[in-house]
Scaffold this motif. Structure first.
Motif, PDB file in Angstrom:
ATOM      1  N   ALA A  33      84.015  69.027 -57.377  1.00 17.76           N
ATOM      2  CA  ALA A  33      84.511  70.352 -57.723  1.00 17.76           C
ATOM      3  C   ALA A  33      84.640  71.222 -56.478  1.00 17.76           C
ATOM      4  O   ALA A  33      85.623  71.963 -56.325  1.00 17.76           O
ATOM      5  CB  ALA A  33      83.581  71.012 -58.741  1.00 17.76           C
ATOM      6  N   ALA A  37      88.047  72.825 -55.264  1.00 19.41           N
ATOM      7  CA  ALA A  37      88.041  74.284 -55.280  1.00 19.41           C
ATOM      8  C   ALA A  37      88.336  74.851 -53.896  1.00 19.41           C
ATOM      9  O   ALA A  37      89.054  75.852 -53.765  1.00 19.41           O
ATOM     10  CB  ALA A  37      86.696  74.792 -55.786  1.00 19.41           C
ATOM     11  N   ARG A  47      84.952  77.103 -60.055  1.00 20.86           N
ATOM     12  CA  ARG A  47      84.263  75.969 -59.429  1.00 20.86           C
ATOM     13  C   ARG A  47      83.156  75.443 -60.343  1.00 20.86           C
ATOM     14  O   ARG A  47      83.050  74.231 -60.561  1.00 20.86           O
ATOM     15  CB  ARG A  47      83.682  76.434 -58.093  1.00 20.86           C
ATOM     16  N   LEU A  50      84.696  73.816 -63.460  1.00 21.23           N
ATOM     17  CA  LEU A  50      85.225  72.489 -63.133  1.00 21.23           C
ATOM     18  C   LEU A  50      84.101  71.466 -63.020  1.00 21.23           C
ATOM     19  O   LEU A  50      84.216  70.341 -63.536  1.00 21.23           O
ATOM     20  CB  LEU A  50      86.024  72.548 -61.828  1.00 21.23           C
ATOM     21  N   ALA A  51      83.007  71.830 -62.372  1.00 18.83           N
ATOM     22  CA  ALA A  51      81.881  70.894 -62.227  1.00 18.83           C
ATOM     23  C   ALA A  51      81.345  70.486 -63.590  1.00 18.83           C
ATOM     24  O   ALA A  51      81.051  69.299 -63.832  1.00 18.83           O
ATOM     25  CB  ALA A  51      80.782  71.530 -61.373  1.00 18.83           C
ATOM     26  N   LEU A  54      83.768  68.099 -65.218  1.00 17.04           N
ATOM     27  CA  LEU A  54      83.720  66.768 -64.599  1.00 17.04           C
ATOM     28  C   LEU A  54      82.508  65.980 -65.067  1.00 17.04           C
ATOM     29  O   LEU A  54      82.597  64.763 -65.257  1.00 17.04           O
ATOM     30  CB  LEU A  54      83.728  66.907 -63.079  1.00 17.04           C
ATOM     31  N   TRP A  79      95.089  71.842 -65.974  1.00 19.81           N
ATOM     32  CA  TRP A  79      94.371  70.600 -65.710  1.00 19.81           C
ATOM     33  C   TRP A  79      94.901  69.553 -66.674  1.00 19.81           C
ATOM     34  O   TRP A  79      94.955  69.773 -67.879  1.00 19.81           O
ATOM     35  CB  TRP A  79      92.867  70.779 -65.932  1.00 19.81           C
TER      36      TRP A  79
END
Length: 203
Positions: A33, A37, A47, A50-51, A54, A79
């Motif tokens: 991420a 990012a 960020r 996103l982490a 994931l 995404w």
């Protein structure tokens, strides 16, 4: 097991390691991420979001034999999950048709796509509902079947996300497989098929 390789842009793409991950999934997700990012200038909140996404995606990918990829379209902020699958057999004609012409609210747009490593194949753009679309790709080089499928994304982002996906597909290579269409796969005939029953695109 046959090896599949491809190239991708780390500034816009994350490849999930799945069962190949060594170490802590959270640490991997945070690093991935951060890398994306930093490349895209995303906010700290984005960020962290996103982490977390994931981590969840990696948990699902552990038991998935396909390769899972997350694409980011900077223009729309979309995404797009992309799934790459190698099947070590040929689909018959009915299976090919079913994959490229699934039930949908409108007939899919089926086109040709040729790549160096996979040869000539087809893409099928589908309208999932009034606001989202998805794309499927099908190649059958030398007796195997290679699929790719992009999950539904907002309609306005389908084209840029599909372009990003095809940038990856043009680099795919399969160990020991020549990019010659298998017997029983006629991409041109598939895209010209217009006599399908109406039920092929009704939900």
């Amino acid at each position: 097991m046959t090896e599949v390789g491809f190239d991708y842009d780390r500034a816009t793409t994350v490849v999930l390691p799945g069962a190949a991950l060594v170490g802590d999934p959270a640490a991997w997700a945070a690093t991935a991420a951060d890398e994306l990012a930093d490349a895209q200038g995303l906010s700290d909140d984005d960020r962290r979001t996103l982490a977390r996404a994931l981590i969840r995606a990696q948990q699902s990918a552990v038991s998935d034999l396909s390769t899972n990829v997350l694409l980011h379209d900077p223009g729309s902020g979309t995404w797009a999950p992309l799934r790459l699958t190698l099947l070590e057999r040929q689909l018959d004609e009915d299976e090919q048709r079913e994959y490229l012409w699934p039930p949908a609210i409108l007939p899919p747009q089926v086109r040709l796509l040729e790549t160096r490593g996979l040869g000539l194949g087809c893409s099928s753009t589908l309208l999932a509902d009034g606001d989202r679309g998805s794309v499927r790709w099908l190649f059958m080089p030398s007796g195997v079947t290679f699929f790719a499928a992009m999950a539904p994304v907002p309609s306005a982002a389908v084209i840029p996300c599909a372009v990003a996906a095809e940038d990856i597909l043009t680099t795919v290579r399969i160990d020991g497989v020549a990019p010659q269409a298998a017997e029983g796969f006629d991409a041109r005939r598939l895209i010209e098929r217009t006599d399908l029953d109406d039920r092929a695109w009704r939900v």
